[in-house]
Motif scaffolding. Sequence first.
Motif, PDB file in Angstrom:
ATOM      1  N   GLY A  36       0.802  -1.210   0.000  1.00 57.89           N
ATOM      2  CA  GLY A  36       0.000   0.000   0.000  1.00 57.89           C
ATOM      3  C   GLY A  36       0.835   1.259   0.000  1.00 57.89           C
ATOM      4  N   VAL A  37       0.141   2.381  -0.077  1.00 61.54           N
ATOM      5  CA  VAL A  37       0.760   3.708  -0.024  1.00 61.54           C
ATOM      6  C   VAL A  37       0.333   4.341   1.290  1.00 61.54           C
ATOM      7  N   PHE A  38       1.293   4.938   1.982  1.00 62.82           N
ATOM      8  CA  PHE A  38       1.054   5.479   3.313  1.00 62.82           C
ATOM      9  C   PHE A  38       1.501   6.928   3.370  1.00 62.82           C
ATOM     10  N   SER A  39       0.805   7.718   4.165  1.00 63.74           N
ATOM     11  CA  SER A  39       1.098   9.150   4.225  1.00 63.74           C
ATOM     12  C   SER A  39       2.117   9.501   5.299  1.00 63.74           C
ATOM     13  N   SER A  40       2.551   8.520   6.066  1.00 57.02           N
ATOM     14  CA  SER A  40       3.610   8.782   7.042  1.00 57.02           C
ATOM     15  C   SER A  40       4.601   7.633   7.020  1.00 57.02           C
ATOM     16  N   TYR A  41       5.838   7.953   7.336  1.00 59.36           N
ATOM     17  CA  TYR A  41       6.860   6.910   7.371  1.00 59.36           C
ATOM     18  C   TYR A  41       6.564   5.901   8.473  1.00 59.36           C
ATOM     19  N   ASP A  42       6.048   6.366   9.591  1.00 64.80           N
ATOM     20  CA  ASP A  42       5.734   5.459  10.698  1.00 64.80           C
ATOM     21  C   ASP A  42       4.709   4.403  10.288  1.00 64.80           C
ATOM     22  N   ALA A  43       3.673   4.811   9.580  1.00 69.00           N
ATOM     23  CA  ALA A  43       2.661   3.863   9.112  1.00 69.00           C
ATOM     24  C   ALA A  43       3.254   2.900   8.082  1.00 69.00           C
ATOM     25  N   ALA A  44       4.104   3.426   7.193  1.00 72.68           N
ATOM     26  CA  ALA A  44       4.749   2.572   6.194  1.00 72.68           C
ATOM     27  C   ALA A  44       5.678   1.572   6.862  1.00 72.68           C
ATOM     28  N   GLU A  45       6.419   2.025   7.855  1.00 74.23           N
ATOM     29  CA  GLU A  45       7.335   1.129   8.557  1.00 74.23           C
ATOM     30  C   GLU A  45       6.569   0.025   9.288  1.00 74.23           C
ATOM     31  N   GLU A  46       5.444   0.368   9.861  1.00 75.38           N
ATOM     32  CA  GLU A  46       4.618  -0.629  10.548  1.00 75.38           C
ATOM     33  C   GLU A  46       4.128  -1.693   9.563  1.00 75.38           C
ATOM     34  N   ALA A  47       3.679  -1.271   8.391  1.00 70.35           N
ATOM     35  CA  ALA A  47       3.219  -2.207   7.363  1.00 70.35           C
ATOM     36  C   ALA A  47       4.378  -3.046   6.847  1.00 70.35           C
ATOM     37  N   TRP A  48       5.530  -2.405   6.630  1.00 72.06           N
ATOM     38  CA  TRP A  48       6.725  -3.122   6.178  1.00 72.06           C
ATOM     39  C   TRP A  48       7.121  -4.185   7.200  1.00 72.06           C
ATOM     40  N   ARG A  49       7.162  -3.786   8.472  1.00 71.97           N
ATOM     41  CA  ARG A  49       7.574  -4.700   9.541  1.00 71.97           C
ATOM     42  C   ARG A  49       6.643  -5.918   9.605  1.00 71.97           C
ATOM     43  N   ALA A  50       5.348  -5.690   9.462  1.00 71.48           N
ATOM     44  CA  ALA A  50       4.382  -6.797   9.496  1.00 71.48           C
ATOM     45  C   ALA A  50       4.625  -7.773   8.350  1.00 71.48           C
ATOM     46  N   GLN A  51       4.860  -7.251   7.140  1.00 68.75           N
ATOM     47  CA  GLN A  51       5.103  -8.130   5.984  1.00 68.75           C
ATOM     48  C   GLN A  51       6.451  -8.832   6.102  1.00 68.75           C
ATOM     49  N   ALA A  52       7.471  -8.113   6.540  1.00 70.57           N
ATOM     50  CA  ALA A  52       8.800  -8.706   6.691  1.00 70.57           C
ATOM     51  C   ALA A  52       8.760  -9.815   7.745  1.00 70.57           C
ATOM     52  N   GLN A  53       8.040  -9.595   8.823  1.00 65.03           N
ATOM     53  CA  GLN A  53       7.929 -10.615   9.877  1.00 65.03           C
ATOM     54  C   GLN A  53       7.190 -11.840   9.367  1.00 65.03           C
ATOM     55  N   ARG A  54       6.179 -11.613   8.547  1.00 61.37           N
ATOM     56  CA  ARG A  54       5.389 -12.722   7.991  1.00 61.37           C
ATOM     57  C   ARG A  54       6.234 -13.630   7.105  1.00 61.37           C
ATOM     58  N   THR A  55       7.256 -13.073   6.470  1.00 55.89           N
ATOM     59  CA  THR A  55       8.086 -13.840   5.537  1.00 55.89           C
ATOM     60  C   THR A  55       9.512 -14.021   6.057  1.00 55.89           C
ATOM     61  N   VAL A  56       9.711 -13.913   7.357  1.00 59.10           N
ATOM     62  CA  VAL A  56      11.051 -13.931   7.943  1.00 59.10           C
ATOM     63  C   VAL A  56      11.809 -15.234   7.650  1.00 59.10           C
ATOM     64  N   ASP A  57      11.121 -16.337   7.482  1.00 59.27           N
ATOM     65  CA  ASP A  57      11.788 -17.620   7.247  1.00 59.27           C
ATOM     66  C   ASP A  57      12.166 -17.849   5.788  1.00 59.27           C
ATOM     67  N   ASP A  58      11.803 -16.943   4.903  1.00 57.18           N
ATOM     68  CA  ASP A  58      12.115 -17.067   3.476  1.00 57.18           C
ATOM     69  C   ASP A  58      13.117 -15.981   3.098  1.00 57.18           C
ATOM     70  N   ALA A  59      14.397 -16.351   3.031  1.00 57.41           N
ATOM     71  CA  ALA A  59      15.462 -15.370   2.789  1.00 57.41           C
ATOM     72  C   ALA A  59      15.343 -14.684   1.432  1.00 57.41           C
ATOM     73  N   GLU A  60      14.628 -15.287   0.488  1.00 55.91           N
ATOM     74  CA  GLU A  60      14.503 -14.693  -0.843  1.00 55.91           C
ATOM     75  C   GLU A  60      13.324 -13.734  -0.966  1.00 55.91           C
ATOM     76  N   MET A  61      12.560 -13.565   0.107  1.00 61.71           N
ATOM     77  CA  MET A  61      11.461 -12.601   0.104  1.00 61.71           C
ATOM     78  C   MET A  61      11.943 -11.330   0.791  1.00 61.71           C
ATOM     79  N   LYS A  62      11.691 -10.196   0.145  1.00 64.67           N
ATOM     80  CA  LYS A  62      12.131  -8.926   0.713  1.00 64.67           C
ATOM     81  C   LYS A  62      11.049  -7.880   0.504  1.00 64.67           C
ATOM     82  N   TYR A  63      10.813  -7.090   1.550  1.00 64.78           N
ATOM     83  CA  TYR A  63       9.882  -5.969   1.485  1.00 64.78           C
ATOM     84  C   TYR A  63      10.663  -4.687   1.700  1.00 64.78           C
TER      85      TYR A  63
END
Length: 76
Positions: A36-63
């Motif tokens: 998604g597109v976010f109007s603040s870096y904090d909101a974007a970082e929160e979304a990034w962190r959630a997706q990165a955590q969801r795929t943490v066991d797959d080294a070839e997935m990057k957000y």
Amino acid sequence: MEETTPTQKLHLVMGGRVTDPRGIEFADPESIHVVGVFSSYDAAEEAWRAQAQRTVDDAEMKYVVVHIHHLLTPDA
């Protein structure tokens, strides 16, 4: 016409499978997951962190967080 610098700062969160876990070259750009597109870096970082955590066991997935406002006004 005078150009003005926008005060809105937009951030895009996206991710997918990369060719090398140390880089950001996506293996299949057409299948990039746009979170998604976010109007603040904090909101974007929160979304990034959630997706990165969801795929943490797959080294070839990057957000990543892309600062769209830098692309819209590169001279600013």
